[in-house]
Design a protein around this motif. Sequence first.
Motif, PDB file in Angstrom:
ATOM      1  N   PRO A  13       0.806  -1.225   0.000  1.00  0.00           N
ATOM      2  CA  PRO A  13       0.000   0.000   0.000  1.00  0.00           C
ATOM      3  C   PRO A  13       0.842   1.280   0.000  1.00  0.00           C
ATOM      4  N   GLU A  14       2.100   1.158   0.381  1.00  0.00           N
ATOM      5  CA  GLU A  14       2.968   2.341   0.387  1.00  0.00           C
ATOM      6  C   GLU A  14       3.332   2.762  -1.034  1.00  0.00           C
ATOM      7  N   ASP A  15       3.220   1.799  -1.946  1.00  0.00           N
ATOM      8  CA  ASP A  15       3.614   2.056  -3.324  1.00  0.00           C
ATOM      9  C   ASP A  15       2.434   2.634  -4.105  1.00  0.00           C
ATOM     10  N   MET A  16       2.607   3.828  -4.655  1.00  0.00           N
ATOM     11  CA  MET A  16       1.492   4.541  -5.275  1.00  0.00           C
ATOM     12  C   MET A  16       0.812   3.789  -6.422  1.00  0.00           C
ATOM     13  N   THR A  17       1.606   3.268  -7.366  1.00  0.00           N
ATOM     14  CA  THR A  17       0.997   2.554  -8.497  1.00  0.00           C
ATOM     15  C   THR A  17       0.255   1.329  -8.001  1.00  0.00           C
ATOM     16  N   ALA A  18       0.870   0.663  -7.033  1.00  0.00           N
ATOM     17  CA  ALA A  18       0.218  -0.520  -6.480  1.00  0.00           C
ATOM     18  C   ALA A  18      -1.099  -0.127  -5.819  1.00  0.00           C
ATOM     19  N   HIS A  20      -3.010   2.367  -6.544  1.00  0.00           N
ATOM     20  CA  HIS A  20      -3.990   2.667  -7.564  1.00  0.00           C
ATOM     21  C   HIS A  20      -4.583   1.395  -8.160  1.00  0.00           C
ATOM     22  N   PHE A  21      -3.708   0.437  -8.419  1.00  0.00           N
ATOM     23  CA  PHE A  21      -4.166  -0.836  -8.964  1.00  0.00           C
ATOM     24  C   PHE A  21      -5.155  -1.488  -7.994  1.00  0.00           C
ATOM     25  N   HIS A  22      -4.776  -1.485  -6.749  1.00  0.00           N
ATOM     26  CA  HIS A  22      -5.598  -2.056  -5.684  1.00  0.00           C
ATOM     27  C   HIS A  22      -6.951  -1.333  -5.629  1.00  0.00           C
ATOM     28  N   ASP A  23      -6.936   0.002  -5.693  1.00  0.00           N
ATOM     29  CA  ASP A  23      -8.166   0.806  -5.639  1.00  0.00           C
ATOM     30  C   ASP A  23      -9.113   0.463  -6.778  1.00  0.00           C
ATOM     31  N   VAL A  24      -8.557   0.378  -7.981  1.00  0.00           N
ATOM     32  CA  VAL A  24      -9.379   0.131  -9.164  1.00  0.00           C
ATOM     33  C   VAL A  24     -10.122  -1.198  -9.031  1.00  0.00           C
ATOM     34  N   GLN A  25      -9.457  -2.169  -8.450  1.00  0.00           N
ATOM     35  CA  GLN A  25     -10.096  -3.473  -8.257  1.00  0.00           C
ATOM     36  C   GLN A  25     -11.313  -3.400  -7.336  1.00  0.00           C
ATOM     37  N   TRP A  26     -11.300  -2.434  -6.431  1.00  0.00           N
ATOM     38  CA  TRP A  26     -12.384  -2.318  -5.456  1.00  0.00           C
ATOM     39  C   TRP A  26     -13.646  -1.694  -6.040  1.00  0.00           C
ATOM     40  N   VAL A  27     -13.480  -0.881  -7.070  1.00  0.00           N
ATOM     41  CA  VAL A  27     -14.620  -0.100  -7.566  1.00  0.00           C
ATOM     42  C   VAL A  27     -15.841  -0.961  -7.926  1.00  0.00           C
ATOM     43  N   PRO A  28     -15.669  -2.001  -8.767  1.00  0.00           N
ATOM     44  CA  PRO A  28     -16.852  -2.811  -9.094  1.00  0.00           C
ATOM     45  C   PRO A  28     -17.439  -3.501  -7.860  1.00  0.00           C
ATOM     46  N   LEU A  29     -16.582  -3.895  -6.942  1.00  0.00           N
ATOM     47  CA  LEU A  29     -17.069  -4.566  -5.728  1.00  0.00           C
ATOM     48  C   LEU A  29     -17.968  -3.637  -4.904  1.00  0.00           C
ATOM     49  N   PRO A  73     -14.900  -1.313   7.885  1.00  0.00           N
ATOM     50  CA  PRO A  73     -14.736  -0.100   7.075  1.00  0.00           C
ATOM     51  C   PRO A  73     -13.300   0.292   6.752  1.00  0.00           C
ATOM     52  N   ASP A  74     -12.364  -0.084   7.599  1.00  0.00           N
ATOM     53  CA  ASP A  74     -10.973   0.277   7.292  1.00  0.00           C
ATOM     54  C   ASP A  74     -10.520  -0.365   5.984  1.00  0.00           C
ATOM     55  N   ARG A  75     -11.213  -1.445   5.574  1.00  0.00           N
ATOM     56  CA  ARG A  75     -10.856  -2.114   4.325  1.00  0.00           C
ATOM     57  C   ARG A  75     -11.375  -1.365   3.100  1.00  0.00           C
ATOM     58  N   PHE A  76     -12.551  -0.711   3.222  1.00  0.00           N
ATOM     59  CA  PHE A  76     -13.151  -0.145   2.006  1.00  0.00           C
ATOM     60  C   PHE A  76     -13.434   1.357   2.054  1.00  0.00           C
ATOM     61  N   ILE A  77     -13.488   1.970   3.255  1.00  0.00           N
ATOM     62  CA  ILE A  77     -13.775   3.414   3.301  1.00  0.00           C
ATOM     63  C   ILE A  77     -12.642   4.240   2.679  1.00  0.00           C
ATOM     64  N   PRO A  78     -11.385   3.993   3.043  1.00  0.00           N
ATOM     65  CA  PRO A  78     -10.314   4.786   2.419  1.00  0.00           C
ATOM     66  C   PRO A  78     -10.293   4.651   0.888  1.00  0.00           C
ATOM     67  N   VAL A  79     -10.518   3.448   0.396  1.00  0.00           N
ATOM     68  CA  VAL A  79     -10.574   3.232  -1.055  1.00  0.00           C
ATOM     69  C   VAL A  79     -11.748   4.007  -1.646  1.00  0.00           C
ATOM     70  N   GLU A  81     -13.126   6.604  -0.540  1.00  0.00           N
ATOM     71  CA  GLU A  81     -12.831   8.043  -0.530  1.00  0.00           C
ATOM     72  C   GLU A  81     -11.953   8.420  -1.712  1.00  0.00           C
ATOM     73  N   ARG A  82     -10.946   7.598  -1.958  1.00  0.00           N
ATOM     74  CA  ARG A  82     -10.031   7.914  -3.066  1.00  0.00           C
ATOM     75  C   ARG A  82     -10.703   7.754  -4.417  1.00  0.00           C
ATOM     76  N   MET A  83     -11.667   6.845  -4.523  1.00  0.00           N
ATOM     77  CA  MET A  83     -12.259   6.539  -5.820  1.00  0.00           C
ATOM     78  C   MET A  83     -13.605   7.243  -6.045  1.00  0.00           C
ATOM     79  N   GLY A  84     -13.938   8.180  -5.173  1.00  0.00           N
ATOM     80  CA  GLY A  84     -15.151   8.966  -5.395  1.00  0.00           C
ATOM     81  C   GLY A  84     -16.449   8.213  -5.139  1.00  0.00           C
ATOM     82  N   LEU A  85     -16.375   7.142  -4.360  1.00  0.00           N
ATOM     83  CA  LEU A  85     -17.601   6.375  -4.087  1.00  0.00           C
ATOM     84  C   LEU A  85     -18.151   6.652  -2.690  1.00  0.00           C
ATOM     85  N   ILE A  86     -17.450   7.519  -1.967  1.00  0.00           N
ATOM     86  CA  ILE A  86     -17.827   7.726  -0.562  1.00  0.00           C
ATOM     87  C   ILE A  86     -19.185   8.440  -0.434  1.00  0.00           C
TER      88      ILE A  86
END
Length: 278
Positions: A13-18, A20-29, A73-79, A81-86
């Motif tokens: 999670p410290e790695d920015m590209t990683a 982002h990749f991780h975030d994108v995977q969460w969006v459909p879920l 929520p710690d698993r999906f709220i930060p994501v 927030e970053r992905m505009g789904l909050i």
Amino acid sequence: KTRGRNLVNLYDPEDMTATHFHDVQWVPLIREALRNDRFFLVFQPVIRLSDGLVSHYEVLLRLRREDGEILTPDRFIPVAERMGLIHAIDLWVVEHAIDFLAGLPNTQSHLALTVNLSGHAFQNRQLLPLLEEKLKATWVPAKRLIFEITETATITNFERTREMIAKLGALGCRFALDDFGTGFNSFEHLKNIPVHYIKIDGQFVLNPPHDPTDRMLVEAMVKIAHNLGKQVIAEFVETPEMLQLLHRLGVDYAQGFLMGKPEPQLLPGSSIPLQPFL
Ligand code: C2E
Ligand code: CA
Ligand code: CA
Ligand code: CA
């Protein structure tokens, strides 16, 4: 499953590209979860220490994944927030919290819930109209809703946040200052936001029996809050030892695993016996 676990480890999670990749995977879920009601609410009691009465419940969000695993929520709220789904999640929580209040039997017609609002909620132009409409349709009085605000919530746009708080307050909603003591602006917020409760952050509560500094900090926060006419809630109360000490330090309400874990249903009674603990 093992492969799934390894996959998570691969993306630091410290790695920015990683990230982002991780975030994108969460969006459909998250989208699918909103559509198919995979989100659900759990309720944790907040107990008044003077008599053991359940003061209100805090609403906490959960996500039931397709494989049955329940995510906190710690698993999906930060994501989110970053992905505009909050925004969608905040609206979902407010709507369902009001529905829950509306569905309670008459014997619990005075019970209040506290709802956590993300900082983004104050920029959410749909929130106030939805809230007004929902309260009107269900006849739930606004005073049965208490919004928990964290300091970070107010950083983004202080003016807009104040405006929203004023409007929600005018409706009759109340406020609690969450995670108190953890930020740099705790006292400024105490001065500027009309809160009924301050919630002393769990990090000060877990140690006091052993840490004299934490004990003094809790004592000072209680004094300040009381002098300003606010009531104090301590969260993360896990042992009788902690409860006893917090009671002695003047804390008004306690919340934590000792009195009740967050559950999909409310406690059977309206109070719990505190004598064995105090
Ligand atoms: P928070 O508002 O500080 O909530 C308290 C967290 O501590 C909850 O975790 C709760 O389950 C946990 N907890 C309660 N009692 C104890 C205890 O005795 N010991 C310990 N160690 N922990 C305890 P949860 O449900 O995982 O929520 C984490 C955070 O996610 C919350 O922190 C809140 O900031 C956020 N959150 C929860 N629900 C919502 C929501 O509906 N909307 C938004 N925007 N954020 C939410
Ligand atoms: Ca909270
Ligand atoms: Ca908190
Ligand atoms: Ca927190």
